[in-house]
Design a protein around this motif. Structure first.
Motif, PDB file in Angstrom:
ATOM      1  N   LEU A   1     -21.559  -9.710  22.635  1.00 48.10           N
ATOM      2  CA  LEU A   1     -23.046  -9.350  23.291  1.00 48.10           C
ATOM      3  C   LEU A   1     -23.998  -9.635  22.932  1.00 48.10           C
ATOM      4  CD1 LEU A   1     -21.475  -6.513  25.407  1.00 48.10           C
ATOM      5  CD2 LEU A   1     -21.954  -8.826  26.510  1.00 48.10           C
ATOM      6  N   MET A   2     -23.896  -9.062  21.519  1.00 50.24           N
ATOM      7  CA  MET A   2     -25.149  -9.068  20.211  1.00 50.24           C
ATOM      8  C   MET A   2     -25.135 -10.715  19.754  1.00 50.24           C
ATOM      9  SD  MET A   2     -24.494  -5.965  17.774  1.00 50.24           S
ATOM     10  CE  MET A   2     -23.586  -4.505  18.087  1.00 50.24           C
ATOM     11  N   PHE A   3     -23.989 -11.533  20.020  1.00 53.02           N
ATOM     12  CA  PHE A   3     -25.542 -13.423  20.062  1.00 53.02           C
ATOM     13  C   PHE A   3     -25.461 -13.476  21.254  1.00 53.02           C
ATOM     14  CE2 PHE A   3     -21.633 -13.452  17.275  1.00 53.02           C
ATOM     15  CZ  PHE A   3     -21.681 -13.366  16.485  1.00 53.02           C
ATOM     16  N   MET A   4     -25.855 -13.085  22.346  1.00 53.21           N
ATOM     17  CA  MET A   4     -26.480 -13.638  23.986  1.00 53.21           C
ATOM     18  C   MET A   4     -27.309 -12.654  24.021  1.00 53.21           C
ATOM     19  SD  MET A   4     -23.167 -12.696  26.075  1.00 53.21           S
ATOM     20  CE  MET A   4     -23.575 -13.127  27.237  1.00 53.21           C
ATOM     21  N   ARG A   5     -28.400 -12.668  24.970  1.00 53.44           N
ATOM     22  CA  ARG A   5     -30.133 -13.229  25.107  1.00 53.44           C
ATOM     23  C   ARG A   5     -29.556 -12.734  26.572  1.00 53.44           C
ATOM     24  NH1 ARG A   5     -34.251 -16.094  23.344  1.00 53.44           N
ATOM     25  NH2 ARG A   5     -33.245 -16.229  21.519  1.00 53.44           N
ATOM     26  N   THR A   6     -31.140 -12.081  27.038  1.00 57.45           N
ATOM     27  CA  THR A   6     -31.266 -11.400  28.596  1.00 57.45           C
ATOM     28  C   THR A   6     -30.692 -12.879  29.565  1.00 57.45           C
ATOM     29  OG1 THR A   6     -32.161 -10.049  28.311  1.00 57.45           O
ATOM     30  CG2 THR A   6     -32.458 -10.661  30.649  1.00 57.45           C
TER      31      THR A   6
ATOM     32  N   ASP B   1     -28.478 -14.869  29.553  1.00 59.04           N
ATOM     33  CA  ASP B   1     -27.119 -15.638  28.719  1.00 59.04           C
ATOM     34  C   ASP B   1     -25.581 -15.464  29.549  1.00 59.04           C
ATOM     35  OD1 ASP B   1     -28.832 -16.835  27.221  1.00 59.04           O
ATOM     36  OD2 ASP B   1     -28.121 -15.708  25.504  1.00 59.04           O
ATOM     37  N   LYS B   2     -24.719 -16.342  30.415  1.00 64.24           N
ATOM     38  CA  LYS B   2     -23.220 -16.080  29.977  1.00 64.24           C
ATOM     39  C   LYS B   2     -22.594 -16.892  28.664  1.00 64.24           C
ATOM     40  CE  LYS B   2     -24.214 -16.367  35.597  1.00 64.24           C
ATOM     41  NZ  LYS B   2     -24.442 -17.838  36.251  1.00 64.24           N
ATOM     42  N   ALA B   3     -21.442 -16.143  29.319  1.00 64.54           N
ATOM     43  CA  ALA B   3     -20.554 -16.655  27.972  1.00 64.54           C
ATOM     44  C   ALA B   3     -19.096 -16.186  28.070  1.00 64.54           C
ATOM     45  CB  ALA B   3     -21.733 -16.074  27.163  1.00 64.54           C
ATOM     46  N   ILE B   4     -18.791 -17.105  28.007  1.00 60.72           N
ATOM     47  CA  ILE B   4     -16.575 -16.757  27.007  1.00 60.72           C
ATOM     48  C   ILE B   4     -16.749 -15.878  25.999  1.00 60.72           C
ATOM     49  CG2 ILE B   4     -15.068 -17.783  27.430  1.00 60.72           C
ATOM     50  CD1 ILE B   4     -15.804 -19.707  29.283  1.00 60.72           C
ATOM     51  N   ILE B   5     -15.829 -15.293  26.017  1.00 61.55           N
ATOM     52  CA  ILE B   5     -16.173 -14.464  24.406  1.00 61.55           C
ATOM     53  C   ILE B   5     -14.696 -14.213  24.560  1.00 61.55           C
ATOM     54  CG2 ILE B   5     -16.200 -12.693  23.243  1.00 61.55           C
ATOM     55  CD1 ILE B   5     -18.648 -12.432  24.859  1.00 61.55           C
ATOM     56  N   ILE B   6     -13.687 -14.902  23.783  1.00 63.92           N
ATOM     57  CA  ILE B   6     -12.034 -14.818  23.650  1.00 63.92           C
ATOM     58  C   ILE B   6     -12.011 -13.073  21.999  1.00 63.92           C
ATOM     59  CG2 ILE B   6     -10.163 -15.663  22.633  1.00 63.92           C
ATOM     60  CD1 ILE B   6     -11.018 -17.673  24.312  1.00 63.92           C
ATOM     61  N   VAL B   7     -12.045 -12.413  22.656  1.00 63.42           N
ATOM     62  CA  VAL B   7     -11.626 -11.460  21.265  1.00 63.42           C
ATOM     63  C   VAL B   7     -10.077 -10.662  21.198  1.00 63.42           C
ATOM     64  CG1 VAL B   7     -12.044  -8.973  21.437  1.00 63.42           C
ATOM     65  CG2 VAL B   7     -13.269  -9.617  22.662  1.00 63.42           C
ATOM     66  N   PRO B   8      -9.505 -11.871  19.738  1.00 62.05           N
ATOM     67  CA  PRO B   8      -8.501 -11.350  19.026  1.00 62.05           C
ATOM     68  C   PRO B   8      -8.126  -9.447  19.659  1.00 62.05           C
ATOM     69  CG  PRO B   8     -10.327 -11.205  17.708  1.00 62.05           C
ATOM     70  CD  PRO B   8     -11.524 -11.971  19.238  1.00 62.05           C
TER      71      PRO B   8
ATOM     72  N   LEU C   1     -13.338 -25.904  25.984  1.00 64.94           N
ATOM     73  CA  LEU C   1     -14.049 -25.250  25.342  1.00 64.94           C
ATOM     74  C   LEU C   1     -14.792 -26.055  23.589  1.00 64.94           C
ATOM     75  CD1 LEU C   1     -13.194 -22.047  27.311  1.00 64.94           C
ATOM     76  CD2 LEU C   1     -15.023 -23.314  27.771  1.00 64.94           C
ATOM     77  N   MET C   2     -16.370 -25.862  23.317  1.00 64.74           N
ATOM     78  CA  MET C   2     -16.262 -25.560  21.737  1.00 64.74           C
ATOM     79  C   MET C   2     -17.256 -24.783  21.909  1.00 64.74           C
ATOM     80  SD  MET C   2     -15.633 -29.062  21.768  1.00 64.74           S
ATOM     81  CE  MET C   2     -15.924 -29.247  20.066  1.00 64.74           C
ATOM     82  N   MET C   3     -15.971 -23.368  21.666  1.00 59.27           N
ATOM     83  CA  MET C   3     -16.423 -22.247  20.577  1.00 59.27           C
ATOM     84  C   MET C   3     -16.691 -22.372  19.527  1.00 59.27           C
ATOM     85  SD  MET C   3     -13.784 -19.967  23.424  1.00 59.27           S
ATOM     86  CE  MET C   3     -15.079 -19.075  23.975  1.00 59.27           C
ATOM     87  N   GLN C   4     -18.108 -21.115  19.373  1.00 56.37           N
ATOM     88  CA  GLN C   4     -18.308 -20.583  18.007  1.00 56.37           C
ATOM     89  C   GLN C   4     -17.142 -19.653  17.372  1.00 56.37           C
ATOM     90  OE1 GLN C   4     -21.002 -21.519  16.632  1.00 56.37           O
ATOM     91  NE2 GLN C   4     -21.304 -23.041  18.254  1.00 56.37           N
TER      92      GLN C   4
ATOM     93  N   ARG D   1     -14.263 -15.327  19.588  1.00 54.45           N
ATOM     94  CA  ARG D   1     -14.844 -16.964  20.077  1.00 54.45           C
ATOM     95  C   ARG D   1     -15.675 -16.720  20.992  1.00 54.45           C
ATOM     96  NH1 ARG D   1     -10.876 -21.191  17.642  1.00 54.45           N
ATOM     97  NH2 ARG D   1      -9.363 -19.760  16.002  1.00 54.45           N
ATOM     98  N   TYR D   2     -16.597 -17.383  21.038  1.00 51.50           N
ATOM     99  CA  TYR D   2     -17.529 -17.238  21.753  1.00 51.50           C
ATOM    100  C   TYR D   2     -17.925 -18.826  22.005  1.00 51.50           C
ATOM    101  CZ  TYR D   2     -21.708 -17.244  18.703  1.00 51.50           C
ATOM    102  OH  TYR D   2     -22.487 -17.377  18.170  1.00 51.50           O
ATOM    103  N   GLN D   3     -18.491 -18.936  23.260  1.00 49.24           N
ATOM    104  CA  GLN D   3     -19.216 -20.250  24.009  1.00 49.24           C
ATOM    105  C   GLN D   3     -20.007 -19.305  25.284  1.00 49.24           C
ATOM    106  OE1 GLN D   3     -17.020 -23.811  24.905  1.00 49.24           O
ATOM    107  NE2 GLN D   3     -19.054 -24.039  26.300  1.00 49.24           N
ATOM    108  N   ILE D   4     -21.804 -19.622  24.933  1.00 54.38           N
ATOM    109  CA  ILE D   4     -22.371 -19.423  25.832  1.00 54.38           C
ATOM    110  C   ILE D   4     -22.541 -20.556  27.013  1.00 54.38           C
ATOM    111  CG2 ILE D   4     -25.107 -18.485  26.238  1.00 54.38           C
ATOM    112  CD1 ILE D   4     -25.236 -17.742  23.913  1.00 54.38           C
ATOM    113  N   TYR D   5     -22.381 -20.863  27.972  1.00 54.31           N
ATOM    114  CA  TYR D   5     -22.539 -22.113  28.873  1.00 54.31           C
ATOM    115  C   TYR D   5     -23.747 -21.722  29.621  1.00 54.31           C
ATOM    116  CZ  TYR D   5     -20.427 -18.600  32.547  1.00 54.31           C
ATOM    117  OH  TYR D   5     -20.170 -17.779  33.360  1.00 54.31           O
ATOM    118  N   HIS D   6     -24.269 -20.731  29.689  1.00 48.64           N
ATOM    119  CA  HIS D   6     -25.527 -20.771  29.944  1.00 48.64           C
ATOM    120  C   HIS D   6     -26.872 -20.319  29.859  1.00 48.64           C
ATOM    121  CE1 HIS D   6     -28.409 -20.846  34.342  1.00 48.64           C
ATOM    122  NE2 HIS D   6     -28.817 -19.984  33.367  1.00 48.64           N
TER     123      HIS D   6
END
Length: 163
Positions: free
Chosen positions: A139-144, A146-153, A73-76, A83-88
């Motif tokens: 979720l605020m980084f996403m748009r309608t 989108d599919k993402a992986i979000i790692i929440v500390p 994964l190459m996450m922001q 950390r998040y990565q939008i993969y779609h």
């Protein structure tokens, strides 16, 4: 020779009596101590808690790095630790504060233990605290669409102890 031992006997008895007194005295003193004498100073407690927290953060970061590496994964990484990565990429509007959105999500621990799964869409009003802060931020980084992986500390989720 006998005389020698006779003269030394009183001296030996005196030393023995002195040692006995000291030992009894030490034992008595130990038993008289109060809990406050054994208390850990507040500053030492604060430092221990701080060090434990620093160690926990290091362990958490190492676990996240390992998770990302294993899955390539190459996450922001945001300033809050999310950390998040939008993969779609979707083609809809960007979600934002105050927007009402429909989401489906699955929540897992880093070891893939599933905590929650919402296969049917449900509504979230962003900014109202209806979900953990970290999920809302992601979720605020996403748009309608989108599919993402979000790692929440933990500090943006349910805390160190969980829910």
């Amino acid at each position: 020779m006998r005389r020698y031992f006779a003269q030394q006997a009183p001296l030996f008895s005196g030393v023995f009596a002195l040692l006995s007194t000291v030992m009894v005295s030490c034992t008595t003193r130990t038993m008289e101590r109060t809990d406050s004498e054994y208390a850990i100073p507040e500053e030492a407690k604060k430092e221990a808690v701080l060090q434990n927290n620093k160690d926990a953060v290091k362990d958490e970061q190492a676990a996240v790095e390992e998770y990302m590496h294993k899955r390539n994964l190459m996450m922001q990484h945001t300033g809050t630790g999310l950390r998040y990565q939008i993969y779609h990429n979707g083609k809809g509007r960007v979600a934002g504060f105050g927007k009402s959105i429909l989401v489906r999500y699955r929540m897992e621990l880093l070891d893939s233990t599933q905590c929650y799964a919402f296969s049917e869409p449900f509504r979230i009003d962003l900014g109202k605290g209806e979900v953990p802060k970290g999920l809302e931020e992601g979720l605020m980084f996403m748009r309608t669409g989108d599919k993402a992986i979000i790692i929440v500390p933990p500090h943006l989720g349910y805390g160190v102890a969980g829910d």
